[in-house]
Design an enzyme around this catalytic site. Structure first.
Site, short mmCIF file in Angstrom:
data_model
loop_
_atom_site.label_atom_id
_atom_site.label_comp_id
_atom_site.label_asym_id
_atom_site.label_seq_id
_atom_site.Cartn_x
_atom_site.Cartn_y
_atom_site.Cartn_z
N TYR A 1 2.25 -16.54 54.61
CA TYR A 1 3.11 -16.96 55.71
C TYR A 1 2.43 -16.65 57.04
CZ TYR A 1 6.86 -16.30 59.14
OH TYR A 1 7.63 -16.30 60.27
N ARG B 1 21.59 4.50 63.96
CA ARG B 1 20.20 4.16 63.65
C ARG B 1 19.81 4.78 62.32
NH1 ARG B 1 16.49 7.49 64.85
NH2 ARG B 1 17.35 8.09 66.88
N LYS C 1 16.80 -15.80 55.18
CA LYS C 1 16.65 -17.03 54.42
C LYS C 1 17.74 -17.13 53.35
CE LYS C 1 12.92 -17.60 56.95
NZ LYS C 1 12.58 -16.31 57.55
N ASP D 1 6.40 -10.43 48.33
CA ASP D 1 7.39 -11.09 49.18
C ASP D 1 8.16 -12.06 48.30
OD1 ASP D 1 8.79 -12.75 50.92
OD2 ASP D 1 7.25 -12.67 52.47
#
Length: 388
Positions: A111, A58, A208, A183
């Site tokens: 978005y 982690r 993406k 972004d």
């Protein structure tokens, strides 16, 4: 001179960084691709004696480290951090930088998932937000309050392909003593580098274009500020929404071909936009590569090319737009974007349903395309059939 004796030269071109940054051959085997370290914990050489700084995956994992170093190099940053999704990255960023009572300016065409995060999650612990047209620096300046801590930008935006002048908003942010977050998902670092234009933090859904093959979900934050990078890394570990080793490996694999894919995405999208502009059943086309696009000049200044996303409105309203989505065959009806295959969707009923009834509601007759890298003549023929 052997390969390992060649001197390293910097800076390298983008394509070289995409393939090599953070990805030195494995010292044990010479493997040219970083291994998938599918491991949760690491043997320590005595209490506190960590090998390479790794103790628990982690906190850090060698495969994720390779991806994070690569992300930082591609965006021209000092620190990159990889997360389980783009929204996980956004959540860590907001909880690192904001406290109850703070205020954020968000885009008027943000978005839907980002809007939902602000309106349904972050707002509940006392953070307020307001909407502004980020293409207009004066509108953003007017939306600032004495509690504003962040200006949030998408450029190009999702799904209306709005363009924000990043350098101009960086000036606004600096003048107000607030941070600018960009972004960069739609553009990718190959087409646009916000940190060089004055942004403080870059956000990606690596699902993406970075991954590029519709087979992995991930997110990223990149900053050029060492202190901010340390803060974000602390919260990444404390909150735990990290990218796993296999997801990191898949994303790295996708990044290697990012440049050549973006060239093809952009070229195909330009042809698609030209078809749509001339089609009698299309009432408006949103694509920053079109000279008539309101943000064309800014996009030409701050982007290498105009990307693979195209949106358009259909004569006949919502049902006509839905019918176009249903009739398409090569364009697959599906959410997400940025993969090698072309996708079509109806934002009002799919990706942006969460903004229905709000100031960010998208037009009901809007169709969004993620233009893939197939033969462009096949894509044009499919769209022509779908439009009838």
């Amino acid at each position: 001179m052997s390969d390992d004796q060649h001197p390293q030269h910097a800076p390298h071109g983008f394509e070289t960084l995409a393939i090599h940054a953070g990805q030195e051959p494995d010292p044990l085997t010479g493997a040219v691709v970083p291994p998938i370290y599918q491991v949760s914990t690491y043997k320590q050489d005595g209490v506190g004696g960590l090998r390479g700084g790794y103790e628990y995956s982690r906190s850090a994992n060698p495969t994720r480290t390779a991806l994070e170093e690569n992300l930082a190099a591609l965006e021209g940053g000092r620190r990159g951090l990889a997360f389980a999704s783009g929204l996980a990255a956004e959540d860590v960023l907001l909880r690192t930088l904001l406290a109850p009572g703070d205020h954020v300016v968000i885009p008027s065409d943000a978005y839907g998932g980002t809007f939902r995060l602000f309106a349904k999650v972050v707002e509940r612990w006392g953070v307020t937000w307001s909407v502004a047209n980020t293409s207009d620096p004066a509108a953003v300046r007017a939306a600032l309050t004495d509690r504003t801590k962040l200006i949030w930008v998408e450029t190009p935006s999702n799904p209306l392909l709005g363009i924000t002048d990043i350098a101009a908003l960086a000036d606004v942010a600096r003048g107000a003593g607030v941070r600018l977050v960009v972004d960069n998902t739609f553009a990718s670092p190959y087409l646009q580098q916000p940190l060089a234009l004055g942004a403080d933090v870059v956000v990606h859904s690596t699902t993406k274009y970075m991954g590029g093959h519709s087979d992995v979900v991930g997110g990223a934050l990149i900053t050029a500020d060492d202190a901010l990078g340390e803060e974000l890394a602390y919260h990444q570990n404390a909150m735990g929404a990290i990218a796993g080793p296999f997801d990191s490996w898949l994303t790295l694999r996708g990044i290697k071909t990012l440049a050549v894919r973006m060239d093809r995405h952009s070229a195909n999208a330009s042809r698609v936009a030209e078809l749509l502009v001339s089609h009698p059943k299309v009432t408006h086309v949103y694509y920053p590569g079109l000279p008539e696009h309101a943000g064309h000049e800014v996009a030409a200044k701050q982007m290498r090319a105009f990307g693979g996303m195209v949106s358009f409105r259909v004569a006949g309203g919502e049902e006509a737009a839905v019918a176009v989505c249903d009739r398409a065959e090569l364009f697959t009806l599906g959410e997400s974007l940025g993969g090698v295959e072309s996708l079509i969707e109806h934002p009002g009923r799919m990706t942006h349903a969460s903004v229905a009834g709000s100031a960010l509601e998208v037009p009901a007759d809007l169709v969004r395309l993620s233009v893939g890298i197939e033969a462009v003549d096949d894509l044009l023929a499919d769209l022509s059939r779908a439009l009838g």
